[in-house]
Enzyme design. Structure first.
Site, PDB file in Angstrom:
ATOM      1  N   ASP A   1       3.039   3.721   6.882  1.00 15.97           N
ATOM      2  CA  ASP A   1       2.887   3.066   6.747  1.00 15.97           C
ATOM      3  C   ASP A   1       2.587   2.311   5.580  1.00 15.97           C
ATOM      4  O   ASP A   1       2.205   2.562   4.694  1.00 15.97           O
ATOM      5  CB  ASP A   1       1.119   2.575   7.585  1.00 15.97           C
ATOM      6  CG  ASP A   1       0.522   1.403   7.248  1.00 15.97           C
ATOM      7  OD1 ASP A   1       1.086   0.497   6.474  1.00 15.97           O
ATOM      8  OD2 ASP A   1      -1.175   1.351   7.669  1.00 15.97           O
TER       9      ASP A   1
ATOM     10  N   TYR B   1       2.866 -14.699   2.046  1.00 14.77           N
ATOM     11  CA  TYR B   1       3.898 -13.912   2.524  1.00 14.77           C
ATOM     12  C   TYR B   1       4.900 -14.536   1.471  1.00 14.77           C
ATOM     13  O   TYR B   1       6.304 -14.191   0.659  1.00 14.77           O
ATOM     14  CB  TYR B   1       4.691 -14.596   3.915  1.00 14.77           C
ATOM     15  CG  TYR B   1       6.101 -14.240   4.330  1.00 14.77           C
ATOM     16  CD1 TYR B   1       6.090 -12.801   4.663  1.00 14.77           C
ATOM     17  CD2 TYR B   1       7.227 -15.155   3.961  1.00 14.77           C
ATOM     18  CE1 TYR B   1       7.678 -12.302   5.177  1.00 14.77           C
ATOM     19  CE2 TYR B   1       8.442 -14.678   4.471  1.00 14.77           C
ATOM     20  CZ  TYR B   1       8.079 -13.443   4.901  1.00 14.77           C
ATOM     21  OH  TYR B   1       9.776 -13.266   5.056  1.00 14.77           O
TER      22      TYR B   1
END
Length: 236
Positions: free
Chosen positions: A57, A148
């Site tokens: 992860d 983002y």
């Protein structure tokens, strides 16, 4: 040991790909394999059959560094790293949970840095290459994408600085892709998904640009590549 990257074909090169089990990462894995190279993958999901990988992860940057070293050690070194892993959950800043916002920045920016940092000793030995994956939203901001855009603008700045820092020892390329036909958009609210007429690139075409950057001989730098559909709305 990992091979030299002096062959323009890329044959025999060992290339670590983050996010290599889907989307652009999977397309890069396929392209590396077809060129005669050896892809390695960091991802939460297994890649295609037979591709060496470590489950990771990338929101855990320490684990990302350890996984990078594990794969590099297991494979006898690295010739290149392609940081294709990325995620986004669009929404207004006030509506995106803090944990989600911070996870986007960690996966897209901080994990990119972590993997490159861990790979550097191997890449310096092989005179290798780094290709970071930003976005057209790393050079042109839009609303409802604060995490983002922050992360991808960060990738742009990080990569440009890294290229200056490593000049003469490791090749560094910034890839700026536009939207691609991948599962990247699948889990979004409908308002944030591309419409049926959206112009999106085939990830295989973007992967071909990655391979072009990796095929350059030592001393020849492909610093930045923008690869998008001709009618991409987020560039320039």
């Amino acid at each position: 040991m990992s091979s030299s990257n002096s062959s323009p074909s890329g044959a025999g090169r060992t290339v670590l790909v983050t996010g290599g089990s889907s989307g652009l990462g999977a397309a890069v894995v396929t392209a590396v394999t077809r060129a005669g190279g050896r892809p390695l993958v960091l991802d939460r999901q297994p890649p295609g059959d037979g591709v060496p990988w470590v489950e990771c992860d990338l929101a855990d940057t320490r684990a990302a560094e350890e996984a990078t070293r594990e794969l590099a050690g297991r494979s006898g070194g690295l010739d290149a790293v392609v940081t294709a892993a990325g995620m986004d959950v669009p929404g207004r800043l006030a509506d995106v949970p803090r944990e989600t916002w911070e996870r986007i920045v960690t996966v897209d920016l901080l994990a990119t840095v972590a993997v490159v940092r861990a790979a550097l000793p191997y890449l310096e030995t092989s005179r290798g290459n780094v290709v970071t994956v930003a976005s057209t939203l790393g050079v042109k901001a839009v609303g409802d994408a604060t995490a983002y855009c922050a992360a991808k603008f960060g990738v742009v700045g990080f990569t440009r600085s890294l290229a200056a820092e490593l000049a003469g020892s490791v090749g560094v390329t910034l890839l700026v892709p536009g939207g691609m036909r991948t599962a990247f958009f699948d889990d979004r609210d409908p308002q944030y998904r591309p419409g049926p007429d959206a112009k999106l690139n085939d990830p295989a075409d973007t992967a071909a640009a990655v391979m072009f950057a990796l095929s350059q001989p030592p001393g020849c730098a492909v610093r930045e590549l923008v690869v998008c559909a001709e009618q991409e709305t987020s560039y320039p």
